[in-house]
Design a protein around this motif. Structure first.
Motif: not given
Length: 261
Positions: A27-28, A31-32, A54, A87, A152, A155-156
């Motif tokens: 998800v994170r 999203e990014t 979310r 996820q 991954r 982290m974006g």
């Protein structure tokens, strides 16, 4: 090619290079990615993604950006994912053009010399982004920067920090045209705590290498200075990601001239 088949294919580096695409999981990360300028080919999602706010927000963002969404089973998503728990969402996106522009002012580059652990490389890229590095360059022997584990663990950061995979010849040519001073991290180098504020070149490239193998011979022959982190005598070395963070912070501090009184 169906999106699920494409995502499965992109687990291989050769496929990523041929298709000029990569996969982002979770998800994170997605999203990014959706909030970045990257071109997103599509999302694979499971029904469970709609079970929380979310997840519904992520789907709404995909719709707003005109990104196709394909619902698949849990087993199908897992067959395309690198992690055991993606996820409920996986995105396929286009790898951006990887070019370096000659800087017009101060610049700081991080150069990865044969770093092979994807978790370390992703963390290093995230750290470089946090320390205001202009761009990160991967030399041959370094893991593919668009490997799912690198994506991954960054982290974006990969979605906004410029990166490029270049041959040594291509990078050294760029360094010459950009007027870069080439430094490298080495356990026998000058102690970083001896650098005074304002002592760093305005345009600098720092090379970090595999902690076991050290600098590649052609890189070692080209650098103008080596630097090291002073450590307790009983500690032989640091993990490359940890060391890179310390080095980049120290160089950032040393790049600022002291204020006149």
């Amino acid at each position: 090619m169906k999106l699920l088949t494409l995502a499965r294919d992109l687990q291989r580096r050769k496929a990523r290079e041929r298709q000029h695409r990569f996969v982002a999981e979770g998800v994170r990360a997605v999203e990014t990615l959706l909030a970045s300028p990257f071109e997103v080919t599509g999302l694979l999602v499971t029904a469970a993604l709609q079970n929380d706010e979310r997840g519904r927000g992520l789907l709404a963002a995909a719709e707003a950006h005109g990104v196709p969404v394909v619902e698949v089973s849990d087993a199908e998503l897992e067959s395309a994912a690198d992690t055991d728990t993606p996820q409920g969402v996986l995105a396929v996106a286009t790898i951006p053009e990887q070019t370096l522009a000659v800087p017009t002012g101060p610049a700081r580059y991080l150069v990865l010399d044969a770093l092979q652990d994807p978790g370390n490389v992703g963390t290093v890229i995230r750290t470089a982004a946090a320390m205001g590095v202009t761009a990160t360059v991967a030399l041959p022997g370094t893991v593919d920067l668009w490997n799912a584990k690198v994506v991954r663990s960054s982290m974006g950061a990969l979605f906004h920090h410029p990166v490029a995979m270049l041959s040594w010849e291509a990078f050294s040519g760029f360094a010459a045209s950009a007027g870069l001073s080439l430094w490298a991290a080495d356990m026998h180098g000058d102690a970083l705590d001896g650098l005074r504020p304002g002592a760093c070149p305005e345009r600098l490239a720092l090379v970090v290498s595999n902690e076991g193998a050290g600098l590649s011979p052609h890189v070692a022959a080209a650098v103008s200075r080596t630097v090291t982190i002073p450590m307790a005598a009983e500690v032989e070395s640091l993990n490359v990601a940890v060391a890179t963070g310390i080095l980049l912070y120290a160089l950032r501090v040393a790049s600022h001239a002291p204020r006149s009184s």
